[in-house]
Design a protein around this motif. Structure first.
Motif, PDB file in Angstrom:
ATOM      1  N   GLY A 141     -46.887  38.779 -29.455  1.00 32.15           N
ATOM      2  CA  GLY A 141     -46.524  37.681 -28.583  1.00 32.15           C
ATOM      3  C   GLY A 141     -46.414  36.412 -29.409  1.00 32.15           C
ATOM      4  N   PHE A 179     -42.168  42.711 -20.672  1.00 33.68           N
ATOM      5  CA  PHE A 179     -41.748  41.324 -20.541  1.00 33.68           C
ATOM      6  C   PHE A 179     -40.262  41.216 -20.878  1.00 33.68           C
ATOM      7  N   PRO A 183     -43.609  36.947 -24.861  1.00 36.42           N
ATOM      8  CA  PRO A 183     -44.573  36.195 -24.058  1.00 36.42           C
ATOM      9  C   PRO A 183     -45.556  35.399 -24.907  1.00 36.42           C
ATOM     10  N   THR A 184     -46.156  34.421 -24.275  1.00 32.71           N
ATOM     11  CA  THR A 184     -47.245  33.678 -24.895  1.00 32.71           C
ATOM     12  C   THR A 184     -48.553  34.406 -24.615  1.00 32.71           C
ATOM     13  N   ASP A 186     -51.083  33.278 -22.908  1.00 37.06           N
ATOM     14  CA  ASP A 186     -51.436  33.109 -21.496  1.00 37.06           C
ATOM     15  C   ASP A 186     -50.622  34.036 -20.601  1.00 37.06           C
ATOM     16  N   GLU A 187     -49.368  34.228 -20.916  1.00 32.67           N
ATOM     17  CA  GLU A 187     -48.525  35.118 -20.113  1.00 32.67           C
ATOM     18  C   GLU A 187     -48.974  36.567 -20.244  1.00 32.67           C
ATOM     19  N   VAL A 188     -49.378  36.954 -21.440  1.00 31.27           N
ATOM     20  CA  VAL A 188     -49.880  38.316 -21.634  1.00 31.27           C
ATOM     21  C   VAL A 188     -51.190  38.517 -20.864  1.00 31.27           C
ATOM     22  N   ASP A 190     -52.173  36.928 -18.194  1.00 35.10           N
ATOM     23  CA  ASP A 190     -51.855  36.974 -16.763  1.00 35.10           C
ATOM     24  C   ASP A 190     -51.322  38.344 -16.365  1.00 35.10           C
ATOM     25  N   GLY A 191     -50.456  38.914 -17.212  1.00 35.37           N
ATOM     26  CA  GLY A 191     -49.908  40.229 -16.926  1.00 35.37           C
ATOM     27  C   GLY A 191     -50.935  41.338 -17.029  1.00 35.37           C
TER      28      GLY A 191
END
Length: 211
Positions: A141, A179, A183-184, A186-188, A190-191
Motif C-alpha cells: 500500500g 482495491f 490504498p493507504t 488507513d484504507e487497508v 478500514d477494509g
C-alpha cells in the motif's frame, strides 16, 4: 388409592430424574476439557522480529540513519480460518507542528496486505523491498511519503519528543482484500475490520540525536 398413585408418580419422577442427571454428567465435559477449549479459542496471536524485541530500540539499520531496510517479521498462534495477513507500521509521536503542516495525526511508514500463510510463520523477510532475489509476497500500500514500500523510522531531532514509538501491527483476515487503486494504510485497515480474526502488535523505539 389416590395416595398410592401419588406415591407411584413421585417414585417415577425420582428414578427418571436421577437417571437424567447421571446421563448428563456422563456426557458433560470435565473442567480440564472446558479450560482447554477456552485456551484453544482465545490463544493470542503473536508478532515478533529477530531484529528487536517488543519494547526495545529498533537497530539503526532499519531506519533513515542506516540502510533503511525493513525488519523481518514473523507471526505465531495464527487463528483458524486465516486466509491472509496485513502488516502495517506507523508513528503517532510526530510533533504537533508537523502533524498540522502535513494534515495528519500519525505518520504511516508501512502497509502490506494479502500476505499468504506460511508453514514457518514468516510474514516478510528482512530487506524485502530492496532485494531483487525475493519474489513478491503481498501487495504494498501507500505510506505517508507516497511510496509503496517500507519507510524506516526518522524522528526529527530538533523537535520533542526525540524518541518515538513505532507500532508494527499484523491482522489475520478471513479473506483477501481487493482495491481499485493503491490504498493507504488507513484504507487497508478500514477494509480489514470486517474480516479480522485477530491482531497483534510489536512496538519498537528509536531516537535520532543528530540531523
Amino acid at each position: 388409592m389416590k395416595n398410592a398413585y401419588t406415591l407411584l408418580g413421585m417414585t417415577f419422577l425420582f428414578v427418571f430424574g436421577g437417571a437424567f442427571v447421571l446421563l448428563n454428567q456422563a456426557h458433560a465435559p470435565t473442567v480440564d476439557e472446558e479450560l482447554l477449549g477456552v485456551i484453544e479459542n482465545t490463544m493470542p496471536m503473536k508478532l515478533t522480529s529477530t531484529a528487536f524485541e517488543h519494547g526495545a530500540t529498533i537497530p539503526s539499520k532499519y531506519t533513515c540513519d542506516g540502510e533503511g531496510s525493513n525488519p523481518p517479521l514473523s507471526v505465531s498462534d495464527v487463528p483458524e480460518g486465516t486466509k491472509s495477513f496485513v502488516v502495517v507500521m506507523d508513528d503517532s509521536d510526530l510533533p504537533q507542528e508537523i502533524k498540522n503542516t502535513m494534515g495528519i495525526t500519525k505518520f504511516n511508514h508501512w502497509v502490506e496486505y494479502n500476505i499468504p500463510i506460511t508453514e514457518d510463520g514468516e510474514l516478510l523477510p528482512e530487506n524485502y523491498y530492496n532485494n531483487p532475489e525475493i519474489e513478491p509476497i503481498g501487495i504494498a500500500g501507500k505510506n505517508s511519503r507516497g511510496e509503496e514500500k517500507y519507510s524506516g523510522p526518522c524522528p526529527p531531532p530538533q523537535y520533542e519528543p526525540k524518541t518515538h514509538a513505532y507500532v508494527f501491527r499484523v491482522y489475520a483476515l478471513s479473506k483477501m482484500l481487493m482495491f481499485d487503486k493503491t490504498p493507504t494504510l488507513d484504507e487497508v485497515e478500514d477494509g480489514a475490520k470486517q474480516h479480522m480474526l485477530q491482531n497483534a502488535e510489536l512496538v519498537g523505539y528509536y531516537t535520532r540525536m543528530t540531523q
